[in-house]
Design an enzyme around this catalytic site. Structure first.
Site, PDB file in Angstrom:
ATOM      1  N   HIS A   1      42.044 -23.958 -15.892  1.00 43.37           N
ATOM      2  CA  HIS A   1      42.973 -24.246 -14.955  1.00 43.37           C
ATOM      3  C   HIS A   1      42.391 -25.174 -13.662  1.00 43.37           C
ATOM      4  O   HIS A   1      43.170 -25.426 -12.704  1.00 43.37           O
ATOM      5  CB  HIS A   1      43.856 -23.188 -14.510  1.00 43.37           C
ATOM      6  CG  HIS A   1      45.049 -23.586 -14.093  1.00 43.37           C
ATOM      7  ND1 HIS A   1      45.600 -23.022 -12.767  1.00 43.37           N
ATOM      8  CD2 HIS A   1      46.364 -24.194 -14.276  1.00 43.37           C
ATOM      9  CE1 HIS A   1      46.756 -23.544 -12.395  1.00 43.37           C
ATOM     10  NE2 HIS A   1      47.330 -24.068 -13.540  1.00 43.37           N
TER      11      HIS A   1
ATOM     12  N   LYS B   1      40.819 -27.585 -10.948  1.00 43.17           N
ATOM     13  CA  LYS B   1      41.337 -29.096 -10.601  1.00 43.17           C
ATOM     14  C   LYS B   1      40.316 -29.533  -9.524  1.00 43.17           C
ATOM     15  O   LYS B   1      40.307 -29.379  -8.340  1.00 43.17           O
ATOM     16  CB  LYS B   1      42.463 -29.259 -10.213  1.00 43.17           C
ATOM     17  CG  LYS B   1      43.559 -28.842 -11.374  1.00 43.17           C
ATOM     18  CD  LYS B   1      44.906 -28.754 -10.486  1.00 43.17           C
ATOM     19  CE  LYS B   1      45.986 -27.894 -11.575  1.00 43.17           C
ATOM     20  NZ  LYS B   1      45.630 -26.433 -11.676  1.00 43.17           N
TER      21      LYS B   1
ATOM     22  N   ASP C   1      29.425 -38.456  -5.964  1.00 45.69           N
ATOM     23  CA  ASP C   1      28.130 -38.624  -5.383  1.00 45.69           C
ATOM     24  C   ASP C   1      27.732 -37.460  -4.456  1.00 45.69           C
ATOM     25  O   ASP C   1      26.760 -37.293  -3.623  1.00 45.69           O
ATOM     26  CB  ASP C   1      28.198 -39.711  -4.275  1.00 45.69           C
ATOM     27  CG  ASP C   1      28.069 -41.049  -4.990  1.00 45.69           C
ATOM     28  OD1 ASP C   1      27.895 -41.074  -6.282  1.00 45.69           O
ATOM     29  OD2 ASP C   1      28.629 -42.059  -4.334  1.00 45.69           O
TER      30      ASP C   1
ATOM     31  N   HIS D   1      54.665 -26.759  -6.447  1.00 40.53           N
ATOM     32  CA  HIS D   1      53.438 -26.429  -6.994  1.00 40.53           C
ATOM     33  C   HIS D   1      52.213 -26.049  -6.408  1.00 40.53           C
ATOM     34  O   HIS D   1      51.359 -25.896  -7.063  1.00 40.53           O
ATOM     35  CB  HIS D   1      53.305 -27.489  -8.071  1.00 40.53           C
ATOM     36  CG  HIS D   1      52.308 -27.268  -9.201  1.00 40.53           C
ATOM     37  ND1 HIS D   1      51.166 -27.853  -9.222  1.00 40.53           N
ATOM     38  CD2 HIS D   1      52.441 -26.564 -10.384  1.00 40.53           C
ATOM     39  CE1 HIS D   1      50.369 -27.337 -10.092  1.00 40.53           C
ATOM     40  NE2 HIS D   1      51.157 -26.599 -11.003  1.00 40.53           N
TER      41      HIS D   1
ATOM     42  N   LYS E   1      49.420 -24.007  -4.098  1.00 38.37           N
ATOM     43  CA  LYS E   1      49.234 -22.778  -4.148  1.00 38.37           C
ATOM     44  C   LYS E   1      48.100 -22.392  -2.897  1.00 38.37           C
ATOM     45  O   LYS E   1      47.274 -23.096  -3.084  1.00 38.37           O
ATOM     46  CB  LYS E   1      48.212 -22.501  -5.266  1.00 38.37           C
ATOM     47  CG  LYS E   1      48.905 -22.848  -6.796  1.00 38.37           C
ATOM     48  CD  LYS E   1      48.325 -24.221  -7.146  1.00 38.37           C
ATOM     49  CE  LYS E   1      48.825 -24.726  -8.726  1.00 38.37           C
ATOM     50  NZ  LYS E   1      49.839 -23.950  -9.388  1.00 38.37           N
TER      51      LYS E   1
ATOM     52  N   ASP F   1      47.117 -15.582  10.277  1.00 38.98           N
ATOM     53  CA  ASP F   1      46.799 -15.396  11.739  1.00 38.98           C
ATOM     54  C   ASP F   1      45.775 -16.836  12.585  1.00 38.98           C
ATOM     55  O   ASP F   1      45.121 -16.431  13.157  1.00 38.98           O
ATOM     56  CB  ASP F   1      45.724 -14.114  11.537  1.00 38.98           C
ATOM     57  CG  ASP F   1      46.630 -13.038  11.630  1.00 38.98           C
ATOM     58  OD1 ASP F   1      47.997 -12.985  11.390  1.00 38.98           O
ATOM     59  OD2 ASP F   1      45.834 -11.727  11.461  1.00 38.98           O
TER      60      ASP F   1
END
Length: 508
Positions: free
Chosen positions: A249, A251, A256, A426, A428, A433
């Site tokens: 999952h 991404k 470079d 979508h 996450k 603080d």
């Protein structure tokens, strides 16, 4: 009719589903045949189910996951134990998957022995335990001398990606759950083709199940014909084994060794709102430039090595060659479902437990275990401002029903819950603080915490922390708050259905 049948049989999802159903029918029919032929067979299977329950109780798996399987076994005493052998978290299934797909910790060079983890511990002792936890278990240290950037929507990140890809001269690494042909991917692919022709080392890794509905079956071969080295992660072979659950999952894009991207954004048009599926698609991501990119490069190469079997010659050849002015500290890390170490959820829990003022969380799916519910409840009851944002328009209705089933319990504890009204959220992320944040691919559900390969980046005293907080507060302004009135309007039948579904949530 013939054309429709041809289309269905040419669809990997349909064929795979039919093969799985056929295998299940054969197994059930075989068990039934054995039961009628020998009267003692049902007793044998019942004993097997009892053994499976005892085995589950003794295991160190998450209690909620174990309870779900125990319920299945008790409801189906004749076949439940057999089902667990096929689909459960058994030594056979784990051994097979670990042999093929468990990446080992990277072996860093002298360059990587000079991280900022110790410096972070001295300057900000309250972050020391979390940074040490990730570094010691995942092999990924914290870094400074890194420029950071936070993207509030996929469109902004896509534009930045294209600009940086055009500047690549050495290598480009892509690792994604979903790739889909369209404006976003085709634009990136055109750049990759040109770069490959120029001699740039271009590699693409995508999850076979994640992209099963969006790419042709042998798309990796097509990419190879363009000079792009491509692999499918955990190829979809329709068999009754739990290793199909272990999806990549993650991404990431690394250019470079100096620039890297991470977040919830896959390479498909809905992520940049070029295609509308569930209203406005709200997603986020981050860019690192400088030393912090080293972790992402190492994460990609170790996964590439253990999926392809290739040996990375010298890791030093892929490490950052530039340093940027320090923007706090960054610590990219990964989580694996195969090592019995739940780094993703544990990092979230540490942030929640250490919060004194506020904790804001965004997640598309909210499927919580007892540990997370307890942590959120204690924080809210201790006076911490705990807020959770979820989608207003779902992409998976069953999971959405389960997500909403947690609202009442959390609301009563003082947790503030909001649903993003313009569409599907979508993103996450978690921020607390004004000094710590995490942005990555980790959903607050069982699949991300226990079944998927995931990645994320911790930010300590970085400008990204303030950017994440501001983005969440602005998103709350266009969201609906869940209150007593809303909860009272929920039909009792839907509440019961959601409660039943929660029993099996870890298995969905």
């Amino acid at each position: 009719m013939r054309r429709l049948l041809g289309r269905l049989l040419g669809d990997r999802r349909v064929v795979g589903g039919l093969l799985l159903i056929l295998q299940l029918v054969i197994v059930l029919y075989g068990l039934e045949w054995l039961s009628t032929r020998w009267a003692w067979v049902p007793y044998l299977f019942t004993v097997l189910s009892v053994i499976m329950v005892i085995w589950l109780v003794r295991k160190y798996d998450n209690p909620t996951y174990k309870i779900s399987w125990i319920i299945v076994i008790l409801l189906l005493p004749l076949f439940g134990g057999v089902f667990y052998l096929f689909w459960g978290n058994t030594p056979f299934n784990r051994a097979r998957t670990q042999h093929q797909y468990e990446p080992k910790p990277p072996k860093f060079s002298d360059y990587m022995r000079l991280p900022a983890t110790e410096q972070l511990a001295k300057e900000h002792p309250h972050h020391a335990a979390r940074a040490h936890y990730i570094a010691s278990l995942d092999g990924m240290p914290a870094w400074t001398n890194t420029e950071t950037r936070y993207f509030r929507v996929g469109e902004e990140m896509f534009s930045s990606m294209c600009d940086e890809l055009q500047r690549a001269h050495k290598f480009i690494f892509l690792e994604y759950f979903i790739i889909e042909e369209g404006v976003m991917w085709n634009t990136i692919l055109d750049i990759l083709k040109c770069k490959a022709q120029q001699g740039v080392d271009v590699r693409v890794m995508y999850d076979d199940v994640g992209s099963i509905a969006t790419l042709p079956q042998h798309y990796d071969r097509y990419l190879s014909s363009l000079g792009i080295r491509a692999v499918r992660f955990n190829r979809f072979i329709p068999t009754l084994n739990t290793y199909l659950n272990y999806r990549n999952h993650r991404k990431m894009m690394i250019i470079d060794g100096n620039v890297s991207y991470m977040g919830g954004i896959n390479l498909a048009d809905e992520y940049i709102n070029k295609k509308v599926r569930f209203g406005h698609w709200k997603d986020t991501g981050i860019m690192l430039c400088g030393e912090g990119t080293a972790n992402m490069t190492a994460l990609f190469l170790q996964m590439w090595e253990y999926v392809t079997g290739e040996t990375v010659p010298v890791l030093d050849d892929y490490l950052p060659t530039v340093k940027r002015p320090a923007d706090g500290y960054v610590q990219p890390f990964a989580d694996s479902p195969l090592d019995d170490i739940n780094i993703g959820e544990s990092t979230y829990l540490q942030i929640i437990h250490s919060a004194r003022k506020y904790v804001y969380i965004t997640t598309p799916y909210l499927v919580l275990d007892n540990e997370m519910i307890t942590a959120l409840t204690i924080a809210a009851q201790s006076g911490v401002d705990v807020r959770i944002l979820t989608p207003g328009i779902p992409d998976k209705k069953l999971v959405y029903l389960i997500t909403r089933s947690y609202y009442q319990q959390l609301h009563r504890a003082g947790v503030k819950i909001y649903e993003y009204r313009p569409g599907f959220l979508h993103a996450k992320s978690i921020v607390a603080d004004d000094d710590a944040a995490v942005v990555g691919t980790i959903n607050m559900d069982f699949r991300s915490f226990f079944l998927h390969f995931e990645c994320a980046t911790c930010f300590y005293n970085s400008s990204v922390v303030a950017a994440v907080k501001q983005d969440i507060l602005e998103t709350i302004n266009v969201s609906r708050q869940i209150d007593d009135l809303w909860l009272h309007k929920v039909p009792w039948l839907r509440s019961i259905a959601a409660s039943v579904l929660r029993l099996f949530a870890p298995l969905l």
